[in-house]
Design a protein around this motif. Structure first.
Motif, short mmCIF file in Angstrom:
data_model
loop_
_atom_site.label_atom_id
_atom_site.label_comp_id
_atom_site.label_asym_id
_atom_site.label_seq_id
_atom_site.Cartn_x
_atom_site.Cartn_y
_atom_site.Cartn_z
N PHE A 168 0.74 -1.18 0.01
CA PHE A 168 0.06 0.09 0.10
C PHE A 168 0.91 1.21 -0.01
N GLU A 169 1.96 1.39 0.89
CA GLU A 169 2.71 2.35 0.93
C GLU A 169 3.69 2.67 -0.35
N ASP A 170 3.91 1.54 -1.04
CA ASP A 170 4.84 1.63 -2.17
C ASP A 170 3.79 2.38 -3.43
N ALA A 171 2.59 1.63 -3.36
CA ALA A 171 1.47 2.37 -4.40
C ALA A 171 1.12 3.73 -4.14
N ARG A 172 1.15 4.00 -2.83
CA ARG A 172 0.75 5.51 -2.58
C ARG A 172 1.86 6.57 -3.03
N LEU A 173 3.08 5.87 -2.82
CA LEU A 173 4.25 6.68 -3.38
C LEU A 173 4.29 7.03 -4.74
N ARG A 174 3.78 5.99 -5.52
CA ARG A 174 4.03 5.97 -6.79
C ARG A 174 2.86 6.59 -7.57
N TYR A 175 1.77 6.41 -6.75
CA TYR A 175 0.45 7.06 -7.45
C TYR A 175 -0.27 7.95 -6.45
N PRO A 176 0.43 9.29 -5.85
CA PRO A 176 -0.21 9.61 -4.66
C PRO A 176 -1.29 10.57 -4.88
N HIS A 177 -1.70 11.27 -5.90
CA HIS A 177 -2.86 11.96 -6.11
C HIS A 177 -3.90 11.33 -6.83
N THR A 178 -4.46 10.03 -6.16
CA THR A 178 -5.53 9.33 -6.79
C THR A 178 -6.49 8.79 -5.74
N GLU A 179 -7.50 8.72 -6.18
CA GLU A 179 -8.46 8.07 -5.14
C GLU A 179 -8.36 6.74 -4.65
N ASN A 180 -7.27 5.95 -5.36
CA ASN A 180 -6.83 4.57 -4.89
C ASN A 180 -5.89 5.27 -3.61
N ALA A 181 -5.10 6.11 -3.78
CA ALA A 181 -4.35 6.39 -2.86
C ALA A 181 -4.93 6.97 -1.44
N VAL A 182 -6.12 7.48 -1.50
CA VAL A 182 -6.99 7.91 -0.48
C VAL A 182 -7.43 6.53 0.07
N ARG A 183 -8.04 5.88 -0.70
CA ARG A 183 -8.39 4.46 -0.34
C ARG A 183 -7.55 3.38 0.42
N ALA A 184 -6.01 3.40 -0.18
CA ALA A 184 -4.90 2.93 0.38
C ALA A 184 -4.78 3.40 1.74
N LEU A 185 -4.80 4.56 2.11
CA LEU A 185 -4.45 5.44 3.41
C LEU A 185 -5.66 4.70 4.41
N TRP A 186 -6.91 4.36 3.99
CA TRP A 186 -7.81 3.93 4.90
C TRP A 186 -7.56 2.41 5.11
N ARG A 187 -7.22 1.46 4.01
CA ARG A 187 -6.87 0.31 4.05
C ARG A 187 -5.57 0.02 5.10
N ILE A 188 -4.57 0.85 5.04
CA ILE A 188 -3.53 1.05 5.85
C ILE A 188 -3.98 1.13 7.49
N GLY A 189 -4.97 1.96 7.68
CA GLY A 189 -5.42 1.82 8.96
C GLY A 189 -5.96 0.62 9.39
N GLN A 190 -6.77 -0.05 8.66
CA GLN A 190 -7.30 -1.40 8.99
C GLN A 190 -6.12 -2.38 8.93
N THR A 191 -5.05 -2.12 8.50
CA THR A 191 -4.19 -3.11 8.34
C THR A 191 -3.04 -3.02 9.60
N TYR A 192 -2.93 -1.80 10.06
CA TYR A 192 -2.33 -1.48 11.19
C TYR A 192 -3.29 -1.98 12.45
N SER A 193 -4.44 -1.68 12.33
CA SER A 193 -5.48 -2.37 13.55
C SER A 193 -5.37 -3.90 13.65
N ALA A 194 -5.40 -4.54 12.39
CA ALA A 194 -5.31 -5.89 12.24
C ALA A 194 -4.11 -6.42 12.99
N LEU A 195 -3.04 -5.37 12.85
CA LEU A 195 -1.47 -5.98 13.30
C LEU A 195 -1.58 -5.41 14.88
N GLY A 196 -2.36 -4.89 15.36
CA GLY A 196 -2.58 -4.54 16.84
C GLY A 196 -1.85 -3.28 17.05
#
Length: 651
Positions: free
Chosen positions: A109-137
């Motif tokens: 997710f981080e690599d994709a956000r760096l590669r395509y930062p100004h996209t709706e997918n980048a916003v979605r990835a930031l949300w998914r990063i939060g979910q992934t952090y939550s799953a990791l504790g």
């Protein structure tokens, strides 16, 4: 770059071609990234094998295919989709099999956000990063990601999802105030009808946890139809009615729960609440029948165990007893037919029930309250390990709050009581087992106080010297500590027993300087001399032994110290080649009545070696044979046998 949101008709079903929209595959944008706007069937066909593998939960194939096509795609819209898709695939595989993939998902997710930062997918990835952090504790990192989505991308649909996840995360932490604020913020964000219901019920739960039962009751009442479709919401709705004094409504709701969700673990609890509402309303006959019905059935689940506890306590209240006996002299109940129950068997019964509650990891406040009551009772009757386990379970699931601080203090008090009780019984093994089984219950201030020294003493008596040193060192270093004297002696002796002779010497000398009149000064001086002797500092050792004999001539250990002095003098004479003098000292040692068998073998061996050194072959051979065949010290016997073989070969 512009994108179209292709929302699937059902969560998890992400592969389907729409006849009405031949341009792209249908996906749920919560689960997978977006295809670029205007993508044709030919453009998206490259993803079809990946989506097929995803739907079939063939995660390895999906990931391998995504990596393959990324290697072929140029920088652009389709590569963007593949880049973000890789993170979702790793996350999906982690949910089903390999949790290590959560970290791979984060990286993707981080690599994709760096590669395509100004996209709706980048916003979605930031949300998914939060979910992934939550799953990791990593809850704090998850909060940060969700908040960034809300603050920086308020117009995005993912802002509402992130805000809802943030509220749920706070609720999971039992940070009720923060969760309440997060749910309130959702009111201004666009949510799907299903999410609105979810948020409303979650918000009502939080308001109830904050003790605003009337407000929570009204919230549940406004969404009653939906609350009845959710087992936990219906149970909480019934509890809010109970806590607001609406006992008739509460009874109806608990009965509805019991009938609708009869297989739910909390169904027996709902039935026990029915008994409580009857008791509170004075309908004692029906209440007692309800309690008896519960108590007549064995507990088969967490809820069953809790129902037994509630019924037992409720029935005691019916007869004028305390809900849990306060001691062996508990006041008798009003009704003669229900005598006061002996707390000892009740303690064992509660212990068994408590194990069930711990095994199922209760998170409900009602469970916590009853578990805490049971733990307090068990502690009062010496069942410390279970009491502490229960207290710890409650504290672990509470958010920072005054009540958590109070319960933490009780937890630490329980731990201290257990150690002192075991130590008083001289049960060192129980002290150590309890200490390491409940290490987190012992604070630094506890371990740096008298309790820490008690634990160190138990380690020392069982020969656990490294731990003895670790526990006693901070106490010994604090000269103003009331237990510093005992700690310093224990520390010095632990170094001596471990063979760290120089540190032992330093600590014993420090002890004798600080506490010359200590009751342990004779023992410390004797050990100091022994350490010096073992270091080869014979002159210093003999001087300390002579000092000891001068200071304590009538001490009960005077004969033993004399023997140690004699041995040191004999060994020093032998090492210096003064064999006749060594023979005199060893003979004196052998003549002492306090010489034990192991020491006798050593003195005989040294005497034989001394005779051999001056050419007295026959006397030395006789002594070596005596030692080889008679001493209990196998190493000394072996040395003697070698001398016998050598002398006979020479003959």
């Amino acid at each position: 770059m512009q994108h179209t949101l292709f929302i699937g008709l059902a969560v998890g079903m992400i592969v389907e071609l729409m006849a009405a929209s031949p341009a792209a595959a249908v996906i749920d944008h919560r689960l997978l990234p977006l295809f670029p706007r205007g993508a044709s069937r030919d453009d998206t066909a490259v993803f079809q094998p990946i989506l097929d593998a995803y739907e079939g939960q063939h995660w390895d194939d999906a990931i391998e295919e995504t990596l393959r096509i990324r290697a072929e795609l140029q920088l652009g819209p389709l590569d963007e989709t593949a880049a973000f898709l890789l993170g979702d695939l790793y996350a999906a595989r982690a949910n089903h099999r390999e949790t290590a993939d959560l970290r791979r998902a984060l990286q993707a997710f981080e690599d994709a956000r760096l590669r395509y930062p100004h996209t709706e997918n980048a916003v979605r990835a930031l949300w998914r990063i939060g979910q992934t952090y939550s799953a990791l504790g990593f809850s704090h990192e998850a909060v940060g990601s969700f908040k960034r989505v809300v603050a920086r991308h308020a117009e995005s649909p993912y802002a509402a999802y992130a805000q809802l996840d943030l509220a749920e995360l706070y609720r999971g932490w039992e940070l009720w105030t923060e969760a309440d604020g997060a749910y309130r913020a959702l009111r201004s964000l666009p949510l799907t009808p299903a999410d609105q219901i979810h948020a409303r019920l979650g918000s009502a739960d939080v308001v109830a946890r904050l003790g605003r039962y009337e407000e929570a009751y009204q919230m549940y009442r406004e969404a009653e139809a939906h609350a009845r479709e959710d087992a936990r919401a219906l149970f909480r709705y019934a509890e809010t009615a109970y806590h607001t004094g609406r006992y008739g409504d509460a009874r109806d709701l608990f009965l509805s729960f019991f009938n609708i969700y009869s297989r739910d673990p909390l169904a027996p609890v709902a039935y026990a609440y029915v008994g409580d509402t009857l008791r509170i309303e004075g309908k004692t006959r029906n209440a007692e029948l309800t309690y008896d019905d519960i108590l007549a059935k064995p507990a088969e689940s967490l809820g069953g165990t809790l129902a037994l506890l509630m019924a037992a306590m409720g029935k005691r209240l019916l007869h004028g007893c305390a809900p849990i006996p306060s001691g062996f002299d508990d006041a008798p109940c009003r009704v003669e037919a229900t005598p006061t129950q002996d707390p000892r068997p009740l303690a064992h019964e509660l212990a068994a029930q408590a194990r069930t509650l711990i095994r199922d990891r209760p998170t409900d406040p009602t469970l916590r309250r009853l578990v805490f009551d049971a733990a307090t009772f068990l502690r009062g009757h010496g069942l410390f390990d279970i009491a502490l386990e229960l207290h710890h379970e409650i504290v672990a699931i509470l958010p920072p709050s005054p009540i958590r601080n109070r319960l933490s203090a009780v937890l630490h008090e329980t731990a201290g009581s257990a150690v002192l009780s075991y130590a008083e019984a001289r049960d060192d093994l129980s002290v150590i087992r309890f200490f390491y089984g409940s290490r987190s219950a012992f604070t630094p201030s506890m371990l740096n106080g008298p309790l820490g020294l008690t634990i160190a003493d138990s380690h020392a008596r069982l020969g656990l010297l490294a731990q003895t040193i670790e526990l006693s060192s901070p106490i010994a270093a604090n000269r103003t500590h009331p237990k510093a004297e005992d700690a310093l002696f224990l520390l010095a002796d632990a170094f001596r027993r471990r063979g760290d002779l120089e540190k032992a010497r330093q600590r014993f000398e420090q002890f004798l300087t600080r506490y010359p009149a200590s009751r342990r000064a004779p023992e410390a001086l004797a050990y100091l001399a022994d350490v010096l002797d073992r270091q080869g500092r014979t002159q210093d050792a003999t001087a300390r032994y002579r000092t000891w004999l001068d200071r304590y001539p009538h001490h009960q250990d005077a004969e033993a110290i004399t023997l140690r002095l004699t041995r040191a003098l004999g060994d020093a004479s032998y090492a210096a080649g003064r064999y006749a003098e060594a023979i005199r000292h060893y003979r004196a040692a052998l003549a002492a009545s306090s010489t034990n068998e192991a020491e006798r073998g050593w003195f005989q061996l040294q005497l034989g070696r001394s005779y051999r050194a001056i050419g007295e072959r026959d006397q030395s051979l006789a002594l070596f044979k005596l030692v080889a065949g008679g001493t209990t010290d196998t190493l000394v016997a072996r040395f003697a046998a070698l001398h016998v073989e050598d002398l006979e070969l020479q003959k």
